[in-house]
Motif scaffolding. Structure first.
Motif, PDB file in Angstrom:
ATOM      1  N   VAL A  34       0.843  -1.202   0.000  1.00  0.00           N
ATOM      2  CA  VAL A  34       0.000   0.000   0.000  1.00  0.00           C
ATOM      3  C   VAL A  34       0.875   1.248   0.000  1.00  0.00           C
ATOM      4  CG1 VAL A  34      -1.655   1.348   1.353  1.00  0.00           C
ATOM      5  CG2 VAL A  34      -1.975  -1.114   1.092  1.00  0.00           C
ATOM      6  N   VAL A  35       1.918   1.256   0.829  1.00  0.00           N
ATOM      7  CA  VAL A  35       2.838   2.397   0.873  1.00  0.00           C
ATOM      8  C   VAL A  35       3.474   2.605  -0.495  1.00  0.00           C
ATOM      9  CG1 VAL A  35       5.010   3.258   1.823  1.00  0.00           C
ATOM     10  CG2 VAL A  35       3.310   2.210   3.341  1.00  0.00           C
ATOM     11  N   ALA A  36       3.903   1.518  -1.139  1.00  0.00           N
ATOM     12  CA  ALA A  36       4.545   1.627  -2.458  1.00  0.00           C
ATOM     13  C   ALA A  36       3.578   2.197  -3.489  1.00  0.00           C
ATOM     14  CB  ALA A  36       5.045   0.259  -2.901  1.00  0.00           C
ATOM     15  N   ARG A  37       2.324   1.772  -3.424  1.00  0.00           N
ATOM     16  CA  ARG A  37       1.322   2.268  -4.375  1.00  0.00           C
ATOM     17  C   ARG A  37       1.090   3.765  -4.178  1.00  0.00           C
ATOM     18  NH1 ARG A  37      -2.321  -1.197  -3.240  1.00  0.00           N
ATOM     19  NH2 ARG A  37      -3.863  -0.023  -2.072  1.00  0.00           N
ATOM     20  N   TYR A  38       0.944   4.179  -2.915  1.00  0.00           N
ATOM     21  CA  TYR A  38       0.747   5.604  -2.633  1.00  0.00           C
ATOM     22  C   TYR A  38       1.977   6.414  -3.057  1.00  0.00           C
ATOM     23  CZ  TYR A  38      -3.244   4.404   0.444  1.00  0.00           C
ATOM     24  OH  TYR A  38      -4.436   3.966   0.957  1.00  0.00           O
ATOM     25  N   ALA A  39       3.163   5.889  -2.762  1.00  0.00           N
ATOM     26  CA  ALA A  39       4.399   6.621  -3.070  1.00  0.00           C
ATOM     27  C   ALA A  39       4.561   6.812  -4.571  1.00  0.00           C
ATOM     28  CB  ALA A  39       5.601   5.885  -2.481  1.00  0.00           C
ATOM     29  N   ARG A  40       4.184   5.799  -5.376  1.00  0.00           N
ATOM     30  CA  ARG A  40       4.269   5.938  -6.831  1.00  0.00           C
ATOM     31  C   ARG A  40       3.365   7.072  -7.314  1.00  0.00           C
ATOM     32  NH1 ARG A  40       3.634   0.313  -6.793  1.00  0.00           N
ATOM     33  NH2 ARG A  40       1.587   0.529  -7.761  1.00  0.00           N
ATOM     34  N   ASP A  41       2.145   7.123  -6.753  1.00  0.00           N
ATOM     35  CA  ASP A  41       1.228   8.191  -7.152  1.00  0.00           C
ATOM     36  C   ASP A  41       1.753   9.563  -6.739  1.00  0.00           C
ATOM     37  OD1 ASP A  41      -0.602   6.592  -8.426  1.00  0.00           O
ATOM     38  OD2 ASP A  41      -2.006   6.493  -6.759  1.00  0.00           O
ATOM     39  N   MET A  42       2.327   9.654  -5.535  1.00  0.00           N
ATOM     40  CA  MET A  42       2.880  10.934  -5.088  1.00  0.00           C
ATOM     41  C   MET A  42       4.046  11.358  -5.966  1.00  0.00           C
ATOM     42  SD  MET A  42       2.742  10.529  -0.921  1.00  0.00           S
ATOM     43  CE  MET A  42       1.204  10.117  -0.083  1.00  0.00           C
ATOM     44  N   ALA A  43       4.942  10.442  -6.250  1.00  0.00           N
ATOM     45  CA  ALA A  43       6.115  10.765  -7.064  1.00  0.00           C
ATOM     46  C   ALA A  43       5.724  11.167  -8.484  1.00  0.00           C
ATOM     47  CB  ALA A  43       7.074   9.576  -7.091  1.00  0.00           C
ATOM     48  N   ALA A  44       4.629  10.573  -8.989  1.00  0.00           N
ATOM     49  CA  ALA A  44       4.180  10.869 -10.355  1.00  0.00           C
ATOM     50  C   ALA A  44       3.285  12.110 -10.419  1.00  0.00           C
ATOM     51  CB  ALA A  44       3.432   9.667 -10.919  1.00  0.00           C
ATOM     52  N   GLY A  45       2.996  12.705  -9.264  1.00  0.00           N
ATOM     53  CA  GLY A  45       2.120  13.870  -9.237  1.00  0.00           C
ATOM     54  C   GLY A  45       0.654  13.534  -9.383  1.00  0.00           C
ATOM     55  N   ASN A  46       0.289  12.277  -9.110  1.00  0.00           N
ATOM     56  CA  ASN A  46      -1.094  11.823  -9.278  1.00  0.00           C
ATOM     57  C   ASN A  46      -1.872  11.766  -7.973  1.00  0.00           C
ATOM     58  OD1 ASN A  46      -0.868  11.467 -12.064  1.00  0.00           O
ATOM     59  ND2 ASN A  46      -0.024   9.409 -11.829  1.00  0.00           N
ATOM     60  N   TRP A  47      -1.243  12.143  -6.858  1.00  0.00           N
ATOM     61  CA  TRP A  47      -1.938  12.070  -5.573  1.00  0.00           C
ATOM     62  C   TRP A  47      -2.983  13.177  -5.498  1.00  0.00           C
ATOM     63  CZ3 TRP A  47      -2.247   8.287  -2.246  1.00  0.00           C
ATOM     64  CH2 TRP A  47      -2.841   8.520  -0.999  1.00  0.00           C
ATOM     65  N   GLN A  48      -4.199  12.821  -5.096  1.00  0.00           N
ATOM     66  CA  GLN A  48      -5.297  13.770  -5.081  1.00  0.00           C
ATOM     67  C   GLN A  48      -5.647  14.199  -3.657  1.00  0.00           C
ATOM     68  OE1 GLN A  48      -6.896  15.037  -7.838  1.00  0.00           O
ATOM     69  NE2 GLN A  48      -5.367  13.944  -9.068  1.00  0.00           N
TER      70      GLN A  48
ATOM     71  N   THR B 270       2.756  -6.057  -6.006  1.00  0.00           N
ATOM     72  CA  THR B 270       2.152  -4.766  -5.739  1.00  0.00           C
ATOM     73  C   THR B 270       1.000  -4.503  -6.696  1.00  0.00           C
ATOM     74  OG1 THR B 270       4.247  -3.893  -4.928  1.00  0.00           O
ATOM     75  CG2 THR B 270       2.580  -2.303  -5.597  1.00  0.00           C
ATOM     76  N   ALA B 271      -0.154  -4.183  -6.146  1.00  0.00           N
ATOM     77  CA  ALA B 271      -1.302  -3.884  -6.983  1.00  0.00           C
ATOM     78  C   ALA B 271      -1.203  -2.465  -7.522  1.00  0.00           C
ATOM     79  CB  ALA B 271      -2.586  -4.045  -6.174  1.00  0.00           C
ATOM     80  N   PRO B 272      -1.626  -2.235  -8.757  1.00  0.00           N
ATOM     81  CA  PRO B 272      -1.618  -0.881  -9.300  1.00  0.00           C
ATOM     82  C   PRO B 272      -2.611   0.007  -8.552  1.00  0.00           C
ATOM     83  CG  PRO B 272      -1.894  -2.527 -11.040  1.00  0.00           C
ATOM     84  CD  PRO B 272      -2.081  -3.230  -9.739  1.00  0.00           C
ATOM     85  N   SER B 273      -2.341   1.295  -8.530  1.00  0.00           N
ATOM     86  CA  SER B 273      -3.265   2.244  -7.921  1.00  0.00           C
ATOM     87  C   SER B 273      -4.365   2.595  -8.918  1.00  0.00           C
ATOM     88  CB  SER B 273      -2.532   3.516  -7.501  1.00  0.00           C
ATOM     89  OG  SER B 273      -2.116   4.253  -8.649  1.00  0.00           O
TER      90      SER B 273
END
Length: 275
Positions: free
Chosen positions: A42-56, A149-152
């Motif tokens: 879960v942490v890895a999935r969230y971190a990928r979104d944050m790093a990619a600028g996709n965190w909402q 790891t599941a995709p976000s």
């Protein structure tokens, strides 16, 4: 004499703030007490979104109780640390201690729900399952199609936008599984893989797989159809790498004009690549 805690409690407070990775690390070290174990995936999935600028910023809050203890948000804060990207979030503090027991108690929104919200009601569940497996297959270069790891939702949404053939794959899967015993995600993923190579031939392959019309002995599609009919009932609820490998082997043989007698792929064998 000190007043009882319940008399000191005068209700929660809320606001919005940005946590730097260093502050997030400090909170996790000093105030993350009595929480559930963190999930690395879960942490890895969230971190990928944050790093990619996709965190909402969606209204979900980082929450603290009356003692300043972190009671909700450890995965988001850890993702902030691991991504190195500041996290802007709503924050609620001064919650009663017992509030934690009622958190995360609702039904989780799935990728299929996200597609339905966007107006894609038909085939939403099949599209969602295809997206998940297609991303994992791409990430692992065909080594495996489940687990890990599941995709976000953000990653699946971006993939859906970039690959319009996913919709056609879902339609083909839902039509075909009425005649062939196989998980919709496997059917859809196979169609998507083939349609990237040759959309017309992928459509023809699935029509023949669905109907069985005009198939002669040794035809790879007939061999695949017979194997799914014979063994599909034990795999219907699964998302089998081995079954996907059968599809790819049959596709490659059909494209090469070869007749075959059997489709075989064992765990540990090199995963076939569609050509």
């Amino acid at each position: 004499m000190n007043k009882p805690q319940q008399q000191l409690f005068d209700g929660p407070r809320s606001g919005r703030r940005t946590f730097a990775p260093e502050e997030a690390a400090s909170i996790l070290a000093d105030r993350n007490l009595g929480n559930r174990n963190r999930s690395a995936s879960v942490v890895a999935r969230y971190a990928r979104d944050m790093a990619a600028g996709n965190w909402q910023l969606n209204g979900d809050a980082i929450r603290f109780d009356v003692d300043g203890r972190l009671i909700d948000g450890q995965h988001r804060l850890q993702a902030c640390v691991e991504s190195g990207v500041p996290l802007t979030s709503f924050v609620v503090w001064n919650l009663p201690r017992e509030a934690q027991a009622t958190m995360d108690d609702g039904r989780k929104r799935t990728m299929a729900n996200t597609l339905q919200f966007a107006g894609h009601d038909v085939h939403a569940k099949t599209v969602s399952s295809i997206l998940r497996r297609a991303l994992i297959l791409d990430w692992t270069d065909g080594a495996r199609t489940k687990g890990g790891t599941a995709p976000s939702k953000a990653e699946m949404s971006a993939y859906y936008d970039a690959h319009p053939l996913v919709g056609a794959a879902a339609v083909a899967a839902d039509l075909t599984r009425a005649n062939v015993r196989c998980a919709a995600s496997t059917l859809g993923l196979a169609y998507l893989i083939f349609a990237r190579i040759d959309p017309a031939q992928a459509e023809e392959f699935f029509v023949k797989l669905r109907t069985g019309a005009g198939l002669e002995e040794g035809d790879p599609i007939l061999v695949l159809r017979n194997r799914l009919t014979r063994e599909g009932s034990t795999r219907l609820a699964t998302e089998s790498d081995e079954t996907l490998a059968w599809f790819i082997l049959a596709w490659n043989a059909k494209r090469a004009g070869r007749r075959i007698k059997i489709l075989r792929h064992k765990t540990g064998d090199r995963f076939p690549v569609a050509a």
